[in-house]
Design a protein around this motif. Structure first.
Motif, PDB file in Angstrom:
ATOM      1  N   MET A 100       2.072  20.173   4.613  1.00 60.00           N
ATOM      2  CA  MET A 100       2.986  19.058   4.881  1.00 60.00           C
ATOM      3  C   MET A 100       2.553  17.768   4.182  1.00 60.00           C
ATOM      4  SD  MET A 100       5.300  20.496   6.744  1.00 60.00           S
ATOM      5  CE  MET A 100       6.286  19.088   7.190  1.00 60.00           C
ATOM      6  N   LYS A 101       1.388  17.815   3.518  1.00 59.68           N
ATOM      7  CA  LYS A 101       0.853  16.649   2.774  1.00 59.68           C
ATOM      8  C   LYS A 101       0.679  15.425   3.662  1.00 59.68           C
ATOM      9  CE  LYS A 101       0.785  19.208  -0.810  1.00 59.68           C
ATOM     10  NZ  LYS A 101      -0.483  19.911  -1.035  1.00 59.68           N
ATOM     11  N   ARG A 102       0.263  15.680   4.899  1.00 55.85           N
ATOM     12  CA  ARG A 102      -0.085  14.587   5.810  1.00 55.85           C
ATOM     13  C   ARG A 102      -0.946  15.167   6.929  1.00 55.85           C
ATOM     14  NH1 ARG A 102       6.038  14.872   7.198  1.00 55.85           N
ATOM     15  NH2 ARG A 102       6.055  16.423   8.838  1.00 55.85           N
ATOM     16  N   LEU A 103      -1.664  14.285   7.622  1.00 61.29           N
ATOM     17  CA  LEU A 103      -2.399  14.707   8.813  1.00 61.29           C
ATOM     18  C   LEU A 103      -1.458  14.701  10.008  1.00 61.29           C
ATOM     19  CD1 LEU A 103      -5.809  12.770   8.535  1.00 61.29           C
ATOM     20  CD2 LEU A 103      -5.181  15.012   7.596  1.00 61.29           C
ATOM     21  N   GLY A 104      -1.800  15.481  11.016  1.00 62.17           N
ATOM     22  CA  GLY A 104      -1.034  15.453  12.257  1.00 62.17           C
ATOM     23  C   GLY A 104      -1.484  14.290  13.124  1.00 62.17           C
ATOM     24  N   THR A 105      -0.743  14.063  14.208  1.00 67.86           N
ATOM     25  CA  THR A 105      -1.087  12.975  15.123  1.00 67.86           C
ATOM     26  C   THR A 105      -1.380  13.529  16.517  1.00 67.86           C
ATOM     27  OG1 THR A 105       1.183  12.624  15.883  1.00 67.86           O
ATOM     28  CG2 THR A 105       0.510  11.445  13.874  1.00 67.86           C
ATOM     29  N   SER A 106      -2.106  12.726  17.281  1.00 67.40           N
ATOM     30  CA  SER A 106      -2.418  13.120  18.667  1.00 67.40           C
ATOM     31  C   SER A 106      -1.136  13.304  19.473  1.00 67.40           C
ATOM     32  CB  SER A 106      -3.289  12.050  19.323  1.00 67.40           C
ATOM     33  OG  SER A 106      -4.540  11.989  18.693  1.00 67.40           O
ATOM     34  N   ARG A 107      -0.165  12.436  19.229  1.00 71.25           N
ATOM     35  CA  ARG A 107       1.086  12.512  20.003  1.00 71.25           C
ATOM     36  C   ARG A 107       1.823  13.837  19.733  1.00 71.25           C
ATOM     37  NH1 ARG A 107       4.192   9.079  23.176  1.00 71.25           N
ATOM     38  NH2 ARG A 107       6.373   9.665  23.200  1.00 71.25           N
ATOM     39  N   GLN A 108       1.739  14.326  18.504  1.00 69.44           N
ATOM     40  CA  GLN A 108       2.382  15.614  18.207  1.00 69.44           C
ATOM     41  C   GLN A 108       1.743  16.737  19.025  1.00 69.44           C
ATOM     42  OE1 GLN A 108       1.698  15.536  14.016  1.00 69.44           O
ATOM     43  NE2 GLN A 108       3.625  14.496  13.542  1.00 69.44           N
ATOM     44  N   ILE A 109       0.439  16.628  19.245  1.00 72.51           N
ATOM     45  CA  ILE A 109      -0.228  17.638  20.085  1.00 72.51           C
ATOM     46  C   ILE A 109       0.272  17.488  21.524  1.00 72.51           C
ATOM     47  CG2 ILE A 109      -2.441  18.649  20.767  1.00 72.51           C
ATOM     48  CD1 ILE A 109      -1.841  18.483  17.657  1.00 72.51           C
ATOM     49  N   GLY A 110       0.404  16.228  21.968  1.00 75.50           N
ATOM     50  CA  GLY A 110       0.949  15.985  23.314  1.00 75.50           C
ATOM     51  C   GLY A 110       2.354  16.554  23.471  1.00 75.50           C
ATOM     52  N   ASP A 111       3.176  16.411  22.438  1.00 76.59           N
ATOM     53  CA  ASP A 111       4.538  16.967  22.483  1.00 76.59           C
ATOM     54  C   ASP A 111       4.498  18.490  22.690  1.00 76.59           C
ATOM     55  OD1 ASP A 111       5.720  14.486  22.010  1.00 76.59           O
ATOM     56  OD2 ASP A 111       5.827  14.785  19.836  1.00 76.59           O
ATOM     57  N   ALA A 112       3.595  19.159  21.960  1.00 81.21           N
ATOM     58  CA  ALA A 112       3.495  20.623  22.073  1.00 81.21           C
ATOM     59  C   ALA A 112       3.007  21.021  23.464  1.00 81.21           C
ATOM     60  CB  ALA A 112       2.550  21.165  20.996  1.00 81.21           C
ATOM     61  N   VAL A 113       2.079  20.231  24.021  1.00 81.21           N
ATOM     62  CA  VAL A 113       1.583  20.526  25.374  1.00 81.21           C
ATOM     63  C   VAL A 113       2.718  20.365  26.389  1.00 81.21           C
ATOM     64  CG1 VAL A 113       0.052  19.699  27.213  1.00 81.21           C
ATOM     65  CG2 VAL A 113      -0.830  19.993  24.886  1.00 81.21           C
ATOM     66  N   VAL A 114       3.502  19.312  26.248  1.00 84.88           N
ATOM     67  CA  VAL A 114       4.637  19.099  27.166  1.00 84.88           C
ATOM     68  C   VAL A 114       5.579  20.297  27.102  1.00 84.88           C
ATOM     69  CG1 VAL A 114       6.777  17.776  27.471  1.00 84.88           C
ATOM     70  CG2 VAL A 114       4.583  16.583  27.294  1.00 84.88           C
ATOM     71  N   PHE A 115       5.882  20.755  25.894  1.00 74.90           N
ATOM     72  CA  PHE A 115       6.770  21.913  25.761  1.00 74.90           C
ATOM     73  C   PHE A 115       6.193  23.119  26.514  1.00 74.90           C
ATOM     74  CE2 PHE A 115       7.573  25.875  23.311  1.00 74.90           C
ATOM     75  CZ  PHE A 115       8.871  26.086  23.756  1.00 74.90           C
ATOM     76  N   LEU A 116       4.916  23.414  26.281  1.00 78.28           N
ATOM     77  CA  LEU A 116       4.322  24.596  26.925  1.00 78.28           C
ATOM     78  C   LEU A 116       4.228  24.422  28.445  1.00 78.28           C
ATOM     79  CD1 LEU A 116       1.551  25.478  24.312  1.00 78.28           C
ATOM     80  CD2 LEU A 116       3.641  26.766  24.788  1.00 78.28           C
ATOM     81  N   ALA A 117       4.164  23.173  28.905  1.00 74.20           N
ATOM     82  CA  ALA A 117       4.094  22.909  30.355  1.00 74.20           C
ATOM     83  C   ALA A 117       5.477  22.905  31.009  1.00 74.20           C
ATOM     84  CB  ALA A 117       3.407  21.565  30.604  1.00 74.20           C
ATOM     85  N   SER A 118       6.521  22.921  30.194  1.00 69.49           N
ATOM     86  CA  SER A 118       7.874  22.745  30.731  1.00 69.49           C
ATOM     87  C   SER A 118       8.526  24.079  31.110  1.00 69.49           C
ATOM     88  CB  SER A 118       8.753  22.035  29.693  1.00 69.49           C
ATOM     89  OG  SER A 118       9.075  22.942  28.650  1.00 69.49           O
ATOM     90  N   GLU A 119       9.646  23.979  31.807  1.00 65.56           N
ATOM     91  CA  GLU A 119      10.400  25.180  32.194  1.00 65.56           C
ATOM     92  C   GLU A 119      10.928  25.923  30.965  1.00 65.56           C
ATOM     93  OE1 GLU A 119      10.441  25.911  35.606  1.00 65.56           O
ATOM     94  OE2 GLU A 119       9.065  24.212  35.476  1.00 65.56           O
TER      95      GLU A 119
END
Ligand code: NAP
Length: 263
Positions: free
Chosen positions: A216-235
């Motif tokens: 993707m020619k960029r680093l990821g962000t902490s918030r993107q990891i938080g977004d993925a955690v929210v998804f996995l924690a959700s219904e």
């Protein structure tokens, strides 16, 4: 309706970096959050994260414990339950990555890495699971790494093997706990600019190579990891179990190119 309204979560290593972002994202979705940290100097950081949650209208508490130490983990759960109640969501995020090449890595570094990155998941999950089983509901999410799947640096074999072990632990727990209504999954960041990588990324040449190596020619962000955690924690993720959701721009599916050799 927020996705985690009324849920209670514990985030290990929530005082800064990726853990802080996970705490904030869970709180934004309505969860009450216990923020774990271990070092004395992080007490103030953890309190700042608590204030951010409260500014969002949420509830949070801070709890100091070394998550690789059983007695401290037992006491952490007692404190968390007294302050926010029994947790529905456990995020095993705390981790360390001491940079030492294989020929120099000490036994102390090896043990500390495995205690923090692997044993902590065992200790925290084993305490959380019986409470979740009683409710027939629970989400355990482990923060792994690109290093769980591929060699990312020759300087951290102890870290990489610990993250690979944590990956297999995720899968084993998913099989064993799924029948009780507990989903066990993981997220896999590639390099994120947190304290863990400050010294490493301070070299502009290394920073440029990290960006170039990523599809993707960029680093990821902490918030993107938080977004993925929210998804996995959700219904929305109720039927997802034993999965490692990579949030790495595709780095782990790419064969290494000569220009990717960073060190
Ligand atoms: P970080 O900025 O160094 O923060 C680490 C957090 O873990 C801090 O809150 C720290 O607490 C806590 N911690 C460390 N040892 C602990 C222990 N024994 N008990 C309880 N808490 C402990 O790291 P990060 O970059 O946010 O990393 C978070 C997770 O993402 C780790 O599992 C890491 O392996 C993973 N990850 C990071 C990257 C990256 O590039 N940053 C890439 C892939 C995966 P104190 O503040 O008290 O020290």
């Amino acid at each position: 309706m927020r996705r985690l309204e009324g849920k209670k979560a514990l985030v290990t290593g929530g005082s800064r970096g990726i853990g802080e972002a996970i705490v904030i994202r869970l709180a934004e979705e309505g969860a009450s959050v216990a923020i774990n940290y271990t070092s004395e100097r992080s007490e103030e950081l953890a309190r700042q994260v608590q204030l951010k949650v409260e500014a969002l209208g949420g509830k949070a508490c801070v709890v100091r414990a070394d998550v690789g130490n059983k007695q401290q983990v037992v006491e952490m759960f007692q404190q968390v339950e007294a302050e926010i109640g029994e947790i529905d969501i456990l995020v095993n995020n705390a981790g360390i990555a001491p940079f030492e090449p294989f020929l120099e890595v000490s036994e102390e570094t090896w043990d500390r890495t495995y205690d923090t990155n692997v044993k902590s998941i065992f200790l925290c999950s084993q305490l959380a699971a019986p409470r979740m089983i009683a409710k027939g509901y629970g989400k355990i999410i482990n923060v792994l790494s690109t290093a769980s799947l591929v060699v990312t640096s020759p300087l951290i074999p102890h870290y990489q093997s610990s993250k690979a072990a944590a990956h297999m632990l995720t899968k084993g727990m998913a099989i064993e706990l799924g029948k009780y209504g507990i989903n066990v999954n993981a997220v896999g960041p590639s390099t994120v600019d947190t304290d863990m990588c400050t010294d490493y990324l301070a070299d502009p040449d290394i920073y440029r190579k990290e960006v170039e190596a990523n599809p993707m020619k960029r680093l990821g962000t902490s918030r993107q990891i938080g977004d993925a955690v929210v998804f996995l924690a959700s219904e929305e993720a109720m039927q997802i179990n034993g999965h490692l959701l990579m949030v790495d721009g595709g780095l782990s599916v790419k064969a290494a190119q000569p220009e990717d050799h960073i060190h």
